[in-house]
Design a protein around this motif. Structure first.
Motif, mmCIF file in Angstrom:
data_model
loop_
_atom_site.group_PDB
_atom_site.id
_atom_site.type_symbol
_atom_site.label_atom_id
_atom_site.label_comp_id
_atom_site.label_asym_id
_atom_site.label_seq_id
_atom_site.Cartn_x
_atom_site.Cartn_y
_atom_site.Cartn_z
ATOM 1 N N SER A 24 0.829 -1.203 0.000
ATOM 2 C CA SER A 24 0.000 0.000 0.000
ATOM 3 C C SER A 24 0.866 1.256 0.000
ATOM 4 C CB SER A 24 -0.922 0.000 1.217
ATOM 5 O OG SER A 24 -1.647 1.191 1.280
ATOM 6 N N LEU A 27 2.563 1.615 -3.377
ATOM 7 C CA LEU A 27 1.633 2.083 -4.401
ATOM 8 C C LEU A 27 1.421 3.587 -4.294
ATOM 9 C CD1 LEU A 27 -0.400 1.593 -6.690
ATOM 10 C CD2 LEU A 27 -2.104 1.074 -4.926
ATOM 11 N N ALA A 71 -6.315 3.855 -3.684
ATOM 12 C CA ALA A 71 -5.352 3.273 -2.747
ATOM 13 C C ALA A 71 -5.629 3.716 -1.317
ATOM 14 C CB ALA A 71 -3.930 3.655 -3.147
ATOM 15 N N GLN A 76 -5.809 -1.701 -2.784
ATOM 16 C CA GLN A 76 -4.505 -1.655 -3.424
ATOM 17 C C GLN A 76 -4.483 -2.390 -4.760
ATOM 18 O OE1 GLN A 76 -4.733 -2.475 -0.070
ATOM 19 N NE2 GLN A 76 -4.209 -0.409 0.561
#
Length: 167
Positions: A24, A27, A71, A76
């Motif tokens: 996460s 990202l 996100a 995710q």
């Protein structure tokens, strides 16, 4: 036996949570970096009056914002898919409207595949790879076999250096 199994699941769950949190954060970091790079590059191309490229970059920056929003809502996998798909479409669009197979945007394909591996989405990797290969095949046929498009190879020196560093 039940107590033994429940004790074995706890460390695995903690490891999965840690890996999920790491993906996460990764990202979000990648989305922010992509957003800044696409926005700055869009502004540069807009200042030079190259509107098709600037619009493609601005649309991709908008998709990076959507990826960040997704996100932050703990989705995710979907956010990563949106980011990877938008980057693939952007690189393909830039190749299609600019220098074709000679465009520096082609260098982004391996980077996108590396990002797919970093984000832990094996199915996205293969789907995106298949899409990339299909687009390159189509572009090759359109340019060299069907002669329906001509590559505008006009970049040189500083422009190639700039684009490569952005990628």
């Amino acid at each position: 036996a039940y107590m033994f199994q429940s004790r074995m699941r706890a460390p695995q769950a903690a490891t999965d949570d840690h890996a999920r949190g790491l993906r996460s954060r990764r990202l979000v970091q990648i989305c922010r970096l992509v957003l800044v790079a696409e926005s700055v590059t869009a502004a540069i191309y807009a200042s030079h009056g190259q509107w098709p490229i600037a619009l493609a970059l601005a649309a991709a920056a908008g998709m990076a914002v959507i990826c960040l929003t997704i996100a932050r809502h703990d989705r995710q996998a979907l956010g990563g898919g949106v980011l990877l798909a938008s980057l693939t479409v952007l690189a393909s669009t830039l190749m299609g409207i600019a220098e074709g197979l000679h465009d520096v945007a082609l260098v982004a394909y391996p980077v996108i595949l590396i990002m797919a591996g970093l984000l832990g989405a094996r199915r996205y990797f293969f789907i995106i790879l298949a899409g990339m290969l299909a687009f390159i095949s189509w572009l090759s046929l359109a340019t060299y076999a069907w002669h329906t498009r001509v590559d505008n190879v006009a970049s040189g020196g500083l422009a190639i250096w700039r684009d490569t560093n952005v990628i």
